[in-house]
Scaffold this active site. Structure first.
Site, PDB file in Angstrom:
ATOM      1  CG  ASP A 124      -1.822   1.220   1.292  1.00 36.85           C
ATOM      2  OD1 ASP A 124      -2.845   0.933   0.730  1.00 36.85           O
ATOM      3  OD2 ASP A 124      -1.551   2.281   2.016  1.00 36.85           O
ATOM      4  CB  ILE A 125       0.934   4.298  -1.886  1.00 34.45           C
ATOM      5  CG1 ILE A 125       1.150   3.468  -3.565  1.00 34.45           C
ATOM      6  CG2 ILE A 125       1.824   5.616  -1.943  1.00 34.45           C
ATOM      7  CD1 ILE A 125       0.696   4.226  -4.538  1.00 34.45           C
TER       8      ILE A 125
ATOM      9  CD  GLU B 241      -4.770   4.324  -1.598  1.00 34.81           C
ATOM     10  OE1 GLU B 241      -4.793   4.820  -0.183  1.00 34.81           O
ATOM     11  OE2 GLU B 241      -5.683   4.337  -2.292  1.00 34.81           O
TER      12      GLU B 241
END
Length: 321
Positions: A191-192, A234
């Protein structure tokens, strides 16, 4: 110019494309006559006197159409047709002078694309060849279109990775393979970090650029057996078949470090870097896909809770990291 026009020629007498035809007939006079006629129309032509010679020629000669007699010594034309259709991607036209002994239905059942009785006019043969070639081109175009549509259905348009629908299909397939062959299977979910802040600050177009770049980085870090997916907005997932947890963590660390090294410029003279948090785990015997994903998600959340920009793995017990 369309492929059809190149087959038929235009009003200016343009020659057709050099399609390849193999003639199979033990009547030398007919074989030579048809061969000479087809060569006049710029077809690339080879000939064989029997089915065995034809099969040998086809190993090195890619024919678009095989034009074969039915009644031949040894293997007849219908048996040759069946063998050709099992091995080669080509169309077969069969011809015979014995209308009472053979039927159109038998030829089609053997795999032939067309059936013509001797004696035939060369103009009729020419028209039938054109029709078979047009239908073959249509089938190829349709097959190509279907493959493109299938690819679009499982691909995320922005990152060009597989989409989440394909992920859920593939993870079940990989778990079934694991259960059959008892080979390891690992999963990474990343996950960003602080991506909402990046989007709110620079806008979604700049955020999309980040997603696209991360997709490319993930692709560049994977091995040929691995598959990557845009799992959520994301979030990304990577399935690693034939891979234990230790090697999966090495792949994940390589992805994390490569993403961290990327420099983004959301506006002139402004440079930013991005980090990701990753969860990793290996499938446990008897585990279903929901538990497998849930355990990887827990590892990801642990990475976020303990500082982000890191990889956390969980073996089987959520308390062991």
């Amino acid at each position: 110019m369309s492929r059809k026009a190149l087959i038929e020629g235009d009003n200016h007498g343009e020659k057709r494309m050099a399609y390849s035809i193999l003639i199979v007939d033990d009547d030398k006079a007919i074989k030579d006559y048809v061969e000479a006629h087809l060569k006049c129309f710029s077809y690339k032509v080879k000939s064989a006197e029997n089915a065995y010679e034809a099969l040998k020629i086809l190993k090195s000669f890619k024919a678009d159409i095989i034009l074969t007699d039915i009644t031949m010594q040894g293997m007849d034309g219908l048996e040759l047709t069946r063998k050709i259709k099992k091995t080669f991607d080509t169309d077969v036209m069969v011809m015979t002078g014995y209308s009472a002994d053979y039927s159109y239905e038998k030829a089609i059942q053997a795999g032939a694309s067309d059936f013509i009785f001797k004696p035939f006019r060369l103009a009729e043969l020419d028209l039938r060849i054109k029709r078979v070639l047009r239908e073959a081109e249509f089938k190829k175009e349709r097959s190509k279109l279907l493959k493109e549509l299938e690819k679009l259905a499982i691909t995320d348009a922005l990152t060009e990775l597989y989409n989440s629908r394909h992920f859920f299909s593939q993870i079940k397939t990989e778990i079934n393979r694991h259960n059959r062959y008892l080979r390891p299977l690992s999963l990474l979910i990343l996950d960003i970090d602080f991506f909402k802040i990046y989007n709110d600050t620079w806008g979604h177009l700049e955020g999309d650029k980040v997603l696209m770049r991360i997709g490319k980085v993930i692709n560049s870090c994977m091995r040929s057996m691995d598959t990557a997916y845009r799992y959520g907005g994301e979030e990304f997932a990577i399935l690693l078949p034939e891979t234990g947890l230790q090697k999966a963590c090495m792949v994940g660390a390589r992805i994390k470090d490569n993403i961290c090294s990327q420099i983004f410029e959301p506006e002139p003279m402004t440079k930013r870097s991005i980090t990701v948090s990753i969860g990793a785990t290996e499938l446990v015997k008897g585990e279903d896909f929901k538990s497998f994903i849930s355990r990887t998600d827990k590892a990801l959340y642990k990475s976020k809770e303990t500082g982000r920009n890191k990889l956390t793995y969980i073996v089987s017990n959520p308390n062991n990291t």
